[in-house]
Design an enzyme around this catalytic site. Structure first.
Site, PDB file in Angstrom:
ATOM      1  CG  ASP A  38      -2.161   0.911   1.238  1.00  7.63           C
ATOM      2  OD1 ASP A  38      -3.155   0.409   0.774  1.00  7.63           O
ATOM      3  OD2 ASP A  38      -2.089   2.131   1.107  1.00  7.63           O
ATOM      4  CG  ASP A  61       3.352   5.552  -6.199  1.00 12.00           C
ATOM      5  OD1 ASP A  61       2.037   4.993  -6.562  1.00 12.00           O
ATOM      6  OD2 ASP A  61       3.587   6.543  -6.085  1.00 12.00           O
ATOM      7  CB  VAL A  62       0.392   0.518  -7.973  1.00  8.88           C
ATOM      8  CG1 VAL A  62       0.351  -0.378  -6.797  1.00  8.88           C
ATOM      9  CG2 VAL A  62      -0.747   1.600  -8.051  1.00  8.88           C
ATOM     10  CB  SER A 140     -15.307  -0.309 -11.224  1.00 10.44           C
ATOM     11  OG  SER A 140     -16.726   0.338 -10.713  1.00 10.44           O
ATOM     12  CE1 TYR A 153     -12.395   3.971  -9.453  1.00  9.85           C
ATOM     13  CE2 TYR A 153     -14.717   3.587 -10.201  1.00  9.85           C
ATOM     14  CZ  TYR A 153     -13.698   3.065  -9.351  1.00  9.85           C
ATOM     15  OH  TYR A 153     -13.734   2.231  -8.531  1.00  9.85           O
ATOM     16  CE  LYS A 157     -11.574   0.577 -10.639  1.00 10.20           C
ATOM     17  NZ  LYS A 157     -10.392  -0.062 -10.312  1.00 10.20           N
TER      18      LYS A 157
HETATM   19  P1  NAD Z   1     -10.093   2.470  -0.429  1.00 10.52           P
HETATM   20  O1  NAD Z   1     -10.009   3.776  -0.701  1.00 10.52           O
HETATM   21  O2  NAD Z   1     -10.852   2.062   0.773  1.00 10.52           O
HETATM   22  O3  NAD Z   1      -8.823   1.586  -0.497  1.00 10.52           O
HETATM   23  C1  NAD Z   1      -7.765   1.779  -1.572  1.00 10.52           C
HETATM   24  C2  NAD Z   1      -6.219   1.586  -1.183  1.00 10.52           C
HETATM   25  O4  NAD Z   1      -5.454   1.890  -2.099  1.00 10.52           O
HETATM   26  C3  NAD Z   1      -5.903   2.324   0.019  1.00 10.52           C
HETATM   27  O5  NAD Z   1      -5.405   1.708   1.233  1.00 10.52           O
HETATM   28  C4  NAD Z   1      -4.819   3.320  -0.532  1.00 10.52           C
HETATM   29  O6  NAD Z   1      -3.842   3.941  -0.027  1.00 10.52           O
HETATM   30  C5  NAD Z   1      -4.393   2.437  -1.681  1.00 10.52           C
HETATM   31  N1  NAD Z   1      -3.697   3.250  -2.936  1.00 10.52           N
HETATM   32  C6  NAD Z   1      -4.093   4.333  -3.538  1.00 10.52           C
HETATM   33  N2  NAD Z   1      -3.342   4.925  -4.440  1.00 10.52           N
HETATM   34  C7  NAD Z   1      -2.057   4.077  -4.066  1.00 10.52           C
HETATM   35  C8  NAD Z   1      -0.895   3.539  -5.047  1.00 10.52           C
HETATM   36  N3  NAD Z   1      -0.628   4.694  -5.917  1.00 10.52           N
HETATM   37  N4  NAD Z   1      -0.218   2.724  -4.509  1.00 10.52           N
HETATM   38  C9  NAD Z   1      -0.263   1.893  -3.557  1.00 10.52           C
HETATM   39  N5  NAD Z   1      -1.785   1.633  -3.114  1.00 10.52           N
HETATM   40  C10 NAD Z   1      -2.518   2.918  -3.408  1.00 10.52           C
HETATM   41  O7  NAD Z   1     -10.888   1.698  -1.900  1.00 10.52           O
HETATM   42  P2  NAD Z   1     -11.655   0.161  -1.977  1.00 10.52           P
HETATM   43  O8  NAD Z   1     -13.079   0.884  -2.036  1.00 10.52           O
HETATM   44  O9  NAD Z   1     -11.202  -0.667  -1.248  1.00 10.52           O
HETATM   45  O10 NAD Z   1     -11.308  -0.039  -3.564  1.00 10.52           O
HETATM   46  C11 NAD Z   1     -10.385  -0.961  -3.742  1.00 10.52           C
HETATM   47  C12 NAD Z   1     -10.333  -1.285  -5.319  1.00 10.52           C
HETATM   48  O11 NAD Z   1     -11.738  -1.684  -5.706  1.00 10.52           O
HETATM   49  C13 NAD Z   1     -10.039  -0.053  -6.267  1.00 10.52           C
HETATM   50  O12 NAD Z   1      -9.554  -0.344  -7.341  1.00 10.52           O
HETATM   51  C14 NAD Z   1     -11.545   0.527  -6.448  1.00 10.52           C
HETATM   52  O13 NAD Z   1     -11.484   1.219  -7.531  1.00 10.52           O
HETATM   53  C15 NAD Z   1     -12.198  -0.896  -6.723  1.00 10.52           C
HETATM   54  N6  NAD Z   1     -13.708  -0.545  -6.525  1.00 10.52           N
HETATM   55  C16 NAD Z   1     -14.353  -0.291  -5.439  1.00 10.52           C
HETATM   56  C17 NAD Z   1     -15.926  -0.342  -5.328  1.00 10.52           C
HETATM   57  C18 NAD Z   1     -16.515   0.095  -4.086  1.00 10.52           C
HETATM   58  O14 NAD Z   1     -17.605   0.070  -4.076  1.00 10.52           O
HETATM   59  N7  NAD Z   1     -15.663   0.194  -2.909  1.00 10.52           N
HETATM   60  C19 NAD Z   1     -16.489  -0.722  -6.571  1.00 10.52           C
HETATM   61  C20 NAD Z   1     -15.771  -1.057  -7.674  1.00 10.52           C
HETATM   62  C21 NAD Z   1     -14.412  -1.021  -7.889  1.00 10.52           C
END
Ligand code: NAD
Length: 245
Positions: A38, A61-62, A140, A153, A157
């Site tokens: 993370d 950092d991805v 997503s 976004y 996605k």
């Molecule tokens: P979240 O914001 O709760 O967690 C995301 C995590 O990614 C955080 O811990 C953040 O620090 C980390 N992060 C951000 N940028 C980064 C980087 N450059 N390098 C490394 N880590 C990084 O989000 P979430 O809801 O758990 O979402 C996780 C994934 O699921 C994401 O790809 C999101 O787009 C996708 N998603 C979420 C939902 C939803 O409803 N929550 C729906 C569809 C897709």
């Protein structure tokens, strides 16, 4: 009976919280050893400590080529191989076209598309040699249907879907599978940032009439990570309570 992922090693990006954390916890629950990566390294380490000895937390950092290379090399050095990577890290910078800045656009495209691509490229190098591996990309439903306020976004996605299929075709004959998941509305810190009105309005459009829990995405990741899905590659699985079908 041996556990589903006994002896397997995995990396999950963006796993200090939310869906990524649930994925890491679930994979460990099925017997895997997991690297939690993370941007927030301290939070990743704390998450790993809470899960137990089968998890390790690292800063990554991805969007950075060096950082992702170090992540994969570190996981291989620690666990002796890499069977699974889940490209999950993500951000949102929602705004209407009228208000969205180029910076908002670029940030989202870079984390999701460049980040996922770097993860696929680095992991597949190791997996190709081993002649096995499962790469899982978190897309997503926004990438299928498009959401107002999410031109950045939704594009990112949808791009992950194309990237998944292209990589799947390149890697299939090396024994490496590449699949994607399209979550619908899932209860995480990301969606807790939505206004209650927007959250309720979205929930009302879900045939199952509720948001999903992070574990409900994690269970599908475990399936794709394991040999239960051994004949699946290039697939895009909607996990959305029926929303957007
Ligand atoms: P979240 O914001 O709760 O967690 C995301 C995590 O990614 C955080 O811990 C953040 O620090 C980390 N992060 C951000 N940028 C980064 C980087 N450059 N390098 C490394 N880590 C990084 O989000 P979430 O809801 O758990 O979402 C996780 C994934 O699921 C994401 O790809 C999101 O787009 C996708 N998603 C979420 C939902 C939803 O409803 N929550 C729906 C569809 C897709």
């Amino acid at each position: 009976m041996t556990a589903l992922l006994e002896g397997r090693t995995a990396i999950v990006t963006g796993a200090a919280q939310g869906i990524g954390l649930a994925i890491a916890t679930t994979l460990v629950g099925h017997g895997a050893r997991v690297t939690i990566a993370d941007l927030d390294g301290a939070k990743a380490e704390a998450a790993a400590a809470a899960i137990g000895p089968a998890a390790r937390g690292v800063a990554c950092d991805v969007t950075s080529e060096e950082s992702v290379a170090a992540l994969v090399a570190g996981a291989v050095a620690e666990y002796g191989g890499l069977d699974v990577i889940v490209n999950n890290a993500g951000i949102t910078r929602d705004a209407s076209l009228k208000k969205m800045t180029l910076e908002n656009f670029r940030a989202v495209i870079t984390v999701h598309l460049q980040g996922t691509w770097l993860g696929i490229r680095a992991a597949s190098e190791v997996m190709r040699e081993a002649k096995r591996g499962s790469i899982i990309n978190i897309s997503s439903m926004s990438g299928k249907s498009g959401n107002p306020g999410q031109t950045n976004y939704s594009a990112a996605k949808a791009g992950i879907v194309g990237m998944t299929k292209a990589a799947a075709k390149e890697l299939a004959h090396h024994g490496v599978r590449v699949n994607a998941i399209q979550p619908g509305l899932i209860r995480t810190p990301m969606t807790e940032a939505m206004t209650p009105e927007a959250y309720a309005a979205t929930e009302a459009t879900i045939p199952m009439r509720r948001a999903g829990e992070p574990e409900e995405i994690a269970n599908v990741v475990a399936f794709l990570a394991s040999d239960l899905s051994s004949y699946m590659t290039g697939a895009v699985l909607e996990v959305s309570g029926g929303r957007g079908m």
